[in-house]
Design an enzyme around this catalytic site. Structure first.
Site, PDB file in Angstrom:
ATOM      1  CG  ASP A  31      15.131 -19.716 -26.285  1.00 43.37           C
ATOM      2  OD1 ASP A  31      14.460 -18.719 -26.455  1.00 43.37           O
ATOM      3  OD2 ASP A  31      15.780 -20.005 -27.071  1.00 43.37           O
ATOM      4  CG  ASN A  32      13.718 -14.136 -24.374  1.00 46.80           C
ATOM      5  OD1 ASN A  32      13.955 -14.768 -25.238  1.00 46.80           O
ATOM      6  ND2 ASN A  32      13.914 -13.142 -24.012  1.00 46.80           N
ATOM      7  CB  THR A  35      14.403 -15.068 -32.358  1.00 46.41           C
ATOM      8  OG1 THR A  35      15.327 -15.489 -31.873  1.00 46.41           O
ATOM      9  CG2 THR A  35      14.438 -13.498 -32.898  1.00 46.41           C
ATOM     10  CB  ILE A  52      20.237 -14.760 -20.766  1.00 50.34           C
ATOM     11  CG1 ILE A  52      20.186 -13.633 -21.565  1.00 50.34           C
ATOM     12  CG2 ILE A  52      20.101 -16.093 -21.322  1.00 50.34           C
ATOM     13  CD1 ILE A  52      21.293 -13.577 -22.696  1.00 50.34           C
ATOM     14  CD  GLN A  75      19.737  -7.990 -31.647  1.00 59.34           C
ATOM     15  OE1 GLN A  75      18.882  -8.411 -32.659  1.00 59.34           O
ATOM     16  NE2 GLN A  75      20.977  -7.408 -32.045  1.00 59.34           N
ATOM     17  CB  ILE A  76      21.262 -13.031 -33.749  1.00 59.90           C
ATOM     18  CG1 ILE A  76      20.074 -13.375 -34.743  1.00 59.90           C
ATOM     19  CG2 ILE A  76      21.302 -13.911 -32.443  1.00 59.90           C
ATOM     20  CD1 ILE A  76      20.162 -14.592 -35.535  1.00 59.90           C
ATOM     21  CB  SER A 116      29.358 -13.049 -35.055  1.00 58.45           C
ATOM     22  OG  SER A 116      29.476 -12.627 -36.455  1.00 58.45           O
ATOM     23  CE1 TYR A 141      24.759 -10.599 -32.629  1.00 57.26           C
ATOM     24  CE2 TYR A 141      26.016 -10.151 -34.835  1.00 57.26           C
ATOM     25  CZ  TYR A 141      25.472 -11.033 -33.826  1.00 57.26           C
ATOM     26  OH  TYR A 141      25.662 -12.427 -34.008  1.00 57.26           O
ATOM     27  NE  ARG A 208      28.040 -11.451 -45.646  1.00 64.67           N
ATOM     28  CZ  ARG A 208      28.328 -10.498 -46.239  1.00 64.67           C
ATOM     29  NH1 ARG A 208      29.452 -10.650 -47.273  1.00 64.67           N
ATOM     30  NH2 ARG A 208      27.860  -9.286 -46.316  1.00 64.67           N
TER      31      ARG A 208
HETATM   32  N1  LIG Z   1      23.242 -17.798 -37.597  1.00 63.98           N
HETATM   33  C1  LIG Z   1      24.429 -17.252 -37.827  1.00 63.98           C
HETATM   34  O1  LIG Z   1      24.883 -17.367 -39.022  1.00 63.98           O
HETATM   35  C2  LIG Z   1      25.347 -16.667 -36.688  1.00 63.98           C
HETATM   36  C3  LIG Z   1      26.564 -16.352 -37.140  1.00 63.98           C
HETATM   37  C4  LIG Z   1      27.522 -15.943 -36.040  1.00 63.98           C
HETATM   38  C5  LIG Z   1      27.173 -15.882 -34.800  1.00 63.98           C
HETATM   39  N2  LIG Z   1      25.904 -16.481 -34.246  1.00 63.98           N
HETATM   40  C6  LIG Z   1      25.386 -16.569 -33.048  1.00 63.98           C
HETATM   41  O2  LIG Z   1      25.037 -17.863 -32.726  1.00 63.98           O
HETATM   42  C7  LIG Z   1      23.987 -17.740 -31.707  1.00 63.98           C
HETATM   43  C8  LIG Z   1      22.782 -18.271 -31.899  1.00 63.98           C
HETATM   44  O3  LIG Z   1      22.181 -17.755 -33.094  1.00 63.98           O
HETATM   45  P1  LIG Z   1      20.936 -18.045 -34.122  1.00 63.98           P
HETATM   46  O4  LIG Z   1      21.170 -17.756 -35.474  1.00 63.98           O
HETATM   47  O5  LIG Z   1      20.596 -19.724 -33.761  1.00 63.98           O
HETATM   48  O6  LIG Z   1      19.649 -17.252 -33.804  1.00 63.98           O
HETATM   49  P2  LIG Z   1      18.372 -17.589 -32.982  1.00 63.98           P
HETATM   50  O7  LIG Z   1      17.700 -16.104 -32.880  1.00 63.98           O
HETATM   51  O8  LIG Z   1      17.591 -18.623 -33.760  1.00 63.98           O
HETATM   52  O9  LIG Z   1      18.497 -17.909 -31.668  1.00 63.98           O
HETATM   53  C9  LIG Z   1      18.680 -17.279 -30.666  1.00 63.98           C
HETATM   54  C10 LIG Z   1      18.045 -17.792 -29.372  1.00 63.98           C
HETATM   55  O10 LIG Z   1      18.162 -16.914 -28.169  1.00 63.98           O
HETATM   56  C11 LIG Z   1      16.896 -16.641 -27.603  1.00 63.98           C
HETATM   57  N3  LIG Z   1      16.966 -15.210 -26.849  1.00 63.98           N
HETATM   58  C12 LIG Z   1      17.193 -13.968 -27.391  1.00 63.98           C
HETATM   59  N4  LIG Z   1      17.215 -13.266 -26.474  1.00 63.98           N
HETATM   60  C13 LIG Z   1      16.964 -13.765 -25.271  1.00 63.98           C
HETATM   61  C14 LIG Z   1      16.911 -13.558 -23.831  1.00 63.98           C
HETATM   62  N5  LIG Z   1      17.117 -12.270 -23.685  1.00 63.98           N
HETATM   63  N6  LIG Z   1      16.852 -14.390 -23.075  1.00 63.98           N
HETATM   64  C15 LIG Z   1      16.611 -15.807 -23.238  1.00 63.98           C
HETATM   65  N7  LIG Z   1      16.649 -15.996 -24.674  1.00 63.98           N
HETATM   66  C16 LIG Z   1      16.680 -15.215 -25.600  1.00 63.98           C
HETATM   67  C17 LIG Z   1      15.894 -16.468 -28.765  1.00 63.98           C
HETATM   68  O11 LIG Z   1      14.377 -16.794 -28.592  1.00 63.98           O
HETATM   69  C18 LIG Z   1      16.416 -17.649 -29.818  1.00 63.98           C
HETATM   70  O12 LIG Z   1      15.930 -18.970 -29.310  1.00 63.98           O
HETATM   71  C19 LIG Z   1      24.072 -16.291 -31.500  1.00 63.98           C
HETATM   72  O13 LIG Z   1      24.675 -16.098 -30.314  1.00 63.98           O
HETATM   73  C20 LIG Z   1      24.485 -15.466 -32.700  1.00 63.98           C
HETATM   74  O14 LIG Z   1      25.019 -14.305 -32.213  1.00 63.98           O
HETATM   75  C21 LIG Z   1      24.883 -16.950 -35.409  1.00 63.98           C
END
Ligand SMILES: NC(=O)c1ccc[n+]([C@@H]2O[C@H](COP(=O)([O-])OP(=O)(O)OC[C@H]3O[C@@H](n4cnc5c(N)ncnc54)[C@H](O)[C@@H]3O)[C@@H](O)[C@H]2O)c1
Length: 307
Positions: A31-32, A35, A52, A75-76, A116, A141, A208
């Site tokens: 993880d970088n 976020t 990554i 990137q979310i 997603s 996205y 939702r």
């Molecule tokens: N939260 C939701 O409702 C939801 C819905 C659909 C899909 N998702 C998917 O679930 C996954 C996790 O989402 P989340 O809600 O926990 O978000 P989040 O932002 O809390 O987690 C994402 C993590 O990825 C890390 N990250 C981002 N870019 C990076 C990079 N270039 N290199 C290394 N690490 C990196 C961030 O630091 C963070 O810890 C994602 O793939 C997102 O698309 C989430």
């Protein structure tokens, strides 16, 4: 098993890491922290602060000999993807390819890919949306997430990589940043507990499909053994409007006010819910938490001092 969790310092990834460790697995996190947060990191997992997209992730693959890669880093943010589609593609597609190239080189047993269900189908699908519905992403996205799914398919055909894709609806729960931009439940919890007025965009009738993070984690655990070469919706199949959500949360937090109304946000989906019949059948998964139960736990966590 030896498992790499990318994004393991983020909201869903951190919940997953805790569960994997409780189940006795050996976990490595990449993880970088863009976020994600150091505080979310499980001390029993080995942590690498690295992007990554970095070529050096190969050293981590070489050292650890992973059985499973579970890919949550991304990137979310839909709005950020509109402002900077190149960055979105870079992280969500090029980052994924970097992981996939290493996964085949170091012969992992299975790749779990996260997509997603809120952004790949578009706004004209019949509800609840089935996996087979037309894919019609409405944001960069959505395109990058769908592109990731297509790469999974191709890596299986070309390199025999075993995979499962999980398409989440709107996930909520512990570790979701209440000060972040995304996640209405986290934002409302924080404001209501502080007795501050939450903003409701549009008429509040937009719906939702809110799924609790513990149920989502459970789907990931099952996908380690089942559902090979398939994509699954992971949601509840139920629509909840922002007004309904506000009213349930009002009771739990004992908030006395009403929401502040502001104009609807451009490009926002009006309704969403995911059909989960396929995950029930092939993953043997179904959500165990009602919205009220999940909200009670989430609000208790926010109350316990995250703010
Ligand atoms: N939260 C939701 O409702 C939801 C819905 C659909 C899909 N998702 C998917 O679930 C996954 C996790 O989402 P989340 O809600 O926990 O978000 P989040 O932002 O809390 O987690 C994402 C993590 O990825 C890390 N990250 C981002 N870019 C990076 C990079 N270039 N290199 C290394 N690490 C990196 C961030 O630091 C963070 O810890 C994602 O793939 C997102 O698309 C989430």
């Amino acid at each position: 098993m030896k498992i790499l969790v990318t994004g393991g310092a983020g909201f869903i990834g951190a919940n997953l890491v805790n569960a994997l460790i409780e189940h006795g697995h050996d976990v490595v996190i990449i993880d970088n922290l863009v976020t994600g947060k150091k505080n979310n990191l499980n001390p029993k997992a080995k942590f690498y602060n690295i992007d990554i997209r970095d070529k050096d992730i190969e050293k981590i693959f070489k050292e650890h000999n992973f059985d499973i890669v579970n890919h949550h880093a991304a990137q979310i943010d839909v709005r950020k993807s509109v402002e900077n589609p190149v960055y979105d593609r870079d992280v969500n597609v090029i980052g994924l390819l970097n992981l996939l190239q290493n996964s085949i080189k170091y012969k992992i047993k299975k790749f779990i890919n996260i997509s997603s269900g809120g952004v790949i189908y578009g706004d004209d699908a019949e509800l609840p949306i089935k996996e087979t519905a037309k894919k019609n992403p409405l944001s960069p996205y959505g395109i990058s997430k769908l592109s990731g799914e297509n790469y999974m398919y191709i890596y299986n055909k070309l390199h025999n990589l075993k995979y499962t894709t999980l398409r989440y609806s709107n996930v909520y729960g512990k570790y979701q940043d209440p000060k972040g931009e995304a996640g209405v439940i986290a934002i409302f919890s924080n404001l209501m507990l502080d007795k501050k007025q939450p903003v409701m965009y549009g008429d509040g009738k937009q719906t939702r499909d809110y799924v609790y993070v513990k149920d989502v984690v459970n789907a990931n655990l099952l996908a380690m053994e089942k559902g090979d070469y398939e994509a699954f919706n992971i949601g509840t199949g139920t629509e909840t409007s922002v007004i309904e959500l506000f009213n349930i949360m009002k009771k739990i937090t004992d908030y006395q006010g009403e929401p502040k109304h502001e104009p609807a946000r451009l490009g926002e989906l009006l309704r969403n819910s995911l059909d989960i019949t396929k995950a029930k059948k092939l993953l043997n998964w179904q959500p165990k938490y009602t919205l009220e139960e999940g909200l009670k736990e989430t609000i208790a966590w926010v109350k316990s001092g995250f703010r």
